[in-house]
Design an enzyme around this catalytic site. Structure first.
Site, PDB file in Angstrom:
ATOM      1  N   SER A 226       0.837  -1.206   0.000  1.00  0.00           N
ATOM      2  CA  SER A 226       0.000   0.000   0.000  1.00  0.00           C
ATOM      3  C   SER A 226       0.869   1.253   0.000  1.00  0.00           C
ATOM      4  CB  SER A 226      -0.944   0.000   1.199  1.00  0.00           C
ATOM      5  OG  SER A 226      -1.721   1.177   1.146  1.00  0.00           O
TER       6      SER A 226
ATOM      7  N   HIS B 252      -0.690  -1.328  -4.231  1.00  0.00           N
ATOM      8  CA  HIS B 252      -2.051  -0.946  -3.851  1.00  0.00           C
ATOM      9  C   HIS B 252      -2.130   0.581  -3.780  1.00  0.00           C
ATOM     10  CE1 HIS B 252      -5.930  -1.796  -1.878  1.00  0.00           C
ATOM     11  NE2 HIS B 252      -5.658  -0.769  -1.083  1.00  0.00           N
TER      12      HIS B 252
ATOM     13  N   ASP C 234      -4.379   3.714  -3.009  1.00  0.00           N
ATOM     14  CA  ASP C 234      -5.593   4.137  -2.308  1.00  0.00           C
ATOM     15  C   ASP C 234      -6.022   5.515  -2.773  1.00  0.00           C
ATOM     16  OD1 ASP C 234      -6.189   2.027  -0.355  1.00  0.00           O
ATOM     17  OD2 ASP C 234      -4.219   2.521   0.483  1.00  0.00           O
TER      18      ASP C 234
ATOM     19  N   MET D  74      -8.559   8.410  -2.359  1.00  0.00           N
ATOM     20  CA  MET D  74      -9.560   8.925  -1.398  1.00  0.00           C
ATOM     21  C   MET D  74      -9.981  10.324  -1.827  1.00  0.00           C
ATOM     22  SD  MET D  74      -7.819   7.838   2.222  1.00  0.00           S
ATOM     23  CE  MET D  74      -6.992   6.254   2.444  1.00  0.00           C
TER      24      MET D  74
ATOM     25  N   HIS E 245      -7.618   1.128  -5.420  1.00  0.00           N
ATOM     26  CA  HIS E 245      -8.732   1.032  -4.467  1.00  0.00           C
ATOM     27  C   HIS E 245      -9.424   2.385  -4.382  1.00  0.00           C
ATOM     28  CE1 HIS E 245      -9.795   0.295   0.105  1.00  0.00           C
ATOM     29  NE2 HIS E 245     -10.873   0.383  -0.657  1.00  0.00           N
TER      30      HIS E 245
ATOM     31  N   MET F 213     -11.818   4.852  -2.952  1.00  0.00           N
ATOM     32  CA  MET F 213     -12.663   5.208  -1.806  1.00  0.00           C
ATOM     33  C   MET F 213     -13.261   6.575  -2.113  1.00  0.00           C
ATOM     34  SD  MET F 213     -10.113   3.815   1.118  1.00  0.00           S
ATOM     35  CE  MET F 213      -8.757   3.780  -0.049  1.00  0.00           C
TER      36      MET F 213
ATOM     37  N   MET G  56     -12.411  -5.174   3.716  1.00  0.00           N
ATOM     38  CA  MET G  56     -11.652  -4.223   4.536  1.00  0.00           C
ATOM     39  C   MET G  56     -11.572  -4.751   5.976  1.00  0.00           C
ATOM     40  SD  MET G  56     -10.578  -1.689   2.710  1.00  0.00           S
ATOM     41  CE  MET G  56      -9.929  -0.738   4.080  1.00  0.00           C
TER      42      MET G  56
ATOM     43  N   GLY H 292      -4.111   4.833   6.994  1.00  0.00           N
ATOM     44  CA  GLY H 292      -3.208   3.702   7.173  1.00  0.00           C
ATOM     45  C   GLY H 292      -2.856   3.573   8.646  1.00  0.00           C
TER      46      GLY H 292
ATOM     47  N   ASP I 209      -7.380  -5.854   3.522  1.00  0.00           N
ATOM     48  CA  ASP I 209      -6.697  -4.559   3.548  1.00  0.00           C
ATOM     49  C   ASP I 209      -6.920  -3.892   4.899  1.00  0.00           C
ATOM     50  OD1 ASP I 209      -5.622  -2.067   2.928  1.00  0.00           O
ATOM     51  OD2 ASP I 209      -7.215  -1.506   1.527  1.00  0.00           O
ATOM     52  N   GLY I 210      -5.808  -3.666   5.607  1.00  0.00           N
ATOM     53  CA  GLY I 210      -5.867  -2.923   6.854  1.00  0.00           C
ATOM     54  C   GLY I 210      -5.272  -3.691   8.020  1.00  0.00           C
ATOM     55  N   GLY I 211      -4.173  -3.162   8.554  1.00  0.00           N
ATOM     56  CA  GLY I 211      -3.579  -3.767   9.750  1.00  0.00           C
ATOM     57  C   GLY I 211      -2.931  -5.121   9.508  1.00  0.00           C
TER      58      GLY I 211
ATOM     59  N   GLY J 187       0.666  -1.872   4.182  1.00  0.00           N
ATOM     60  CA  GLY J 187       1.318  -0.578   4.015  1.00  0.00           C
ATOM     61  C   GLY J 187       2.387  -0.368   5.065  1.00  0.00           C
TER      62      GLY J 187
HETATM   63  C1  DX5 Z   1      -7.049   2.306   4.321  1.00  0.00           C
HETATM   64  C2  DX5 Z   1      -6.402   1.819   3.071  1.00  0.00           C
HETATM   65  C3  DX5 Z   1      -5.336   0.808   3.264  1.00  0.00           C
HETATM   66  C4  DX5 Z   1      -4.165   1.244   4.093  1.00  0.00           C
HETATM   67  C5  DX5 Z   1      -3.535   0.033   4.735  1.00  0.00           C
HETATM   68  O1  DX5 Z   1      -8.120   3.095   3.984  1.00  0.00           O
HETATM   69  O2  DX5 Z   1      -7.374   1.231   2.233  1.00  0.00           O
HETATM   70  O3  DX5 Z   1      -4.881   0.316   2.014  1.00  0.00           O
HETATM   71  O4  DX5 Z   1      -3.200   1.935   3.356  1.00  0.00           O
HETATM   72  O5  DX5 Z   1      -2.528   0.453   5.543  1.00  0.00           O
HETATM   73  P1  DX5 Z   1      -1.892  -0.439   6.716  1.00  0.00           P
HETATM   74  O6  DX5 Z   1      -1.320  -1.648   6.091  1.00  0.00           O
HETATM   75  O7  DX5 Z   1      -0.902   0.482   7.275  1.00  0.00           O
HETATM   76  O8  DX5 Z   1      -3.023  -0.751   7.669  1.00  0.00           O
HETATM   77 ZN    ZN Z   2      -6.738   0.204   0.406  1.00  0.00          ZN
END
Ligand code: DX5
Ligand code: ZN
Length: 216
Positions: free
Chosen positions: A8, A33, A35, A37, A66, A68, A137, A144, A175-177, A197
């Site tokens: 990410s 990836h 993102d 937004m 991705h 958003m 998600m 992130g 995706d996430g954490g 990420g």
């Molecule tokens: C959050 C994003 C993720 C984010 C993940 O809205 O969609 O892709 O960058 O980041 P980490 O891996 O740090 O949780």
């Molecule tokens: Zn993402």
């Protein structure tokens, strides 16, 4: 099948994107990836089609985009033109989801559909024939560096089982954490693509970190 790693870019050094993409490829990572937004669907604003367009000629990474955004419809052709390989929209976004997924494919990209942590995964079932991937998600989209929500692993398991029972061939992305510990949980639930990420870009040795995700 081996798990696919999608780094990410949000957690990369945004002032040195070309170096960061080169570092990602050198670490043996296949996907980037991206993102997007819009400050409406989520609180933040990141980057858009013009950044994808600028990065396309300098990288052979698979651009996993991705979206958003509140209204993806009119953005789809812009990302096709910019060079996205996968375009994922949210089921919670506005517009006609089925028409948007069909348009993504018509323009030569792979189509992804994402659900936020509180959206039941069963909502994607009717769209699966139009999807190449479902993104589950595992944090609330927008930032992130958040902590993985354990209860989301169950959604991966339920979706994976549904696809197996119905002979549906799609990828499941999370995706996430994601780190080595949470990777283990989502892989055993059936995830095919792991977005990470902070864990990858924050690692001293990105290749080692990516290998730890693969071996989790
Ligand atoms: C959050 C994003 C993720 C984010 C993940 O809205 O969609 O892709 O960058 O980041 P980490 O891996 O740090 O949780
Ligand atoms: Zn993402």
């Amino acid at each position: 099948m081996d798990v696919i790693i999608s780094a990410s870019m949000l957690a990369s050094d945004l002032s040195r994107l070309s170096d960061e993409l080169a570092r990602t490829a050198l670490a043996g990572i296949e996907w980037l990836h991206i993102d997007v937004m819009d400050g409406v669907f989520v609180d933040n604003i990141t980057y858009g089609n013009n950044v994808v367009k600028a990065l396309r000629p300098i990288s052979r990474l698979y651009f996993d985009t991705h979206l958003m955004v509140a209204d993806p419809t009119r953005l789809i052709p812009l990302f096709a033109k910019a060079g996205s390989d996968m375009l994922t929209i949210h089921i919670e976004s506005g517009g006609d989801t089925a028409a948007n997924l069909a348009e993504i494919r018509r323009l030569g990209m792979s189509a992804g559909l994402s659900v936020k942590p509180d959206t039941p995964v069963e909502q994607v079932y009717e769209y699966l024939p139009l999807c190449d991937m479902v993104l589950v998600m595992t944090v609330e989209p927008g930032y992130g560096g958040q902590s993985f929500r354990t209860e989301c692993a169950e959604k991966v398991r339920v979706l994976c089982e549904f696809c197996n029972e119905n002979n549906i061939d799609i990828k499941i992305e999370v995706d996430g954490g994601i780190n080595a510990a949470t990777a283990k949980v989502v892989k055993s639930a059936g995830a095919d693509v792991l977005v990470a990420g902070t864990y990858l870009f924050g690692a001293e040795d990105m290749k080692k970190a990516a290998d730890a995700l693969r071996q989790a």
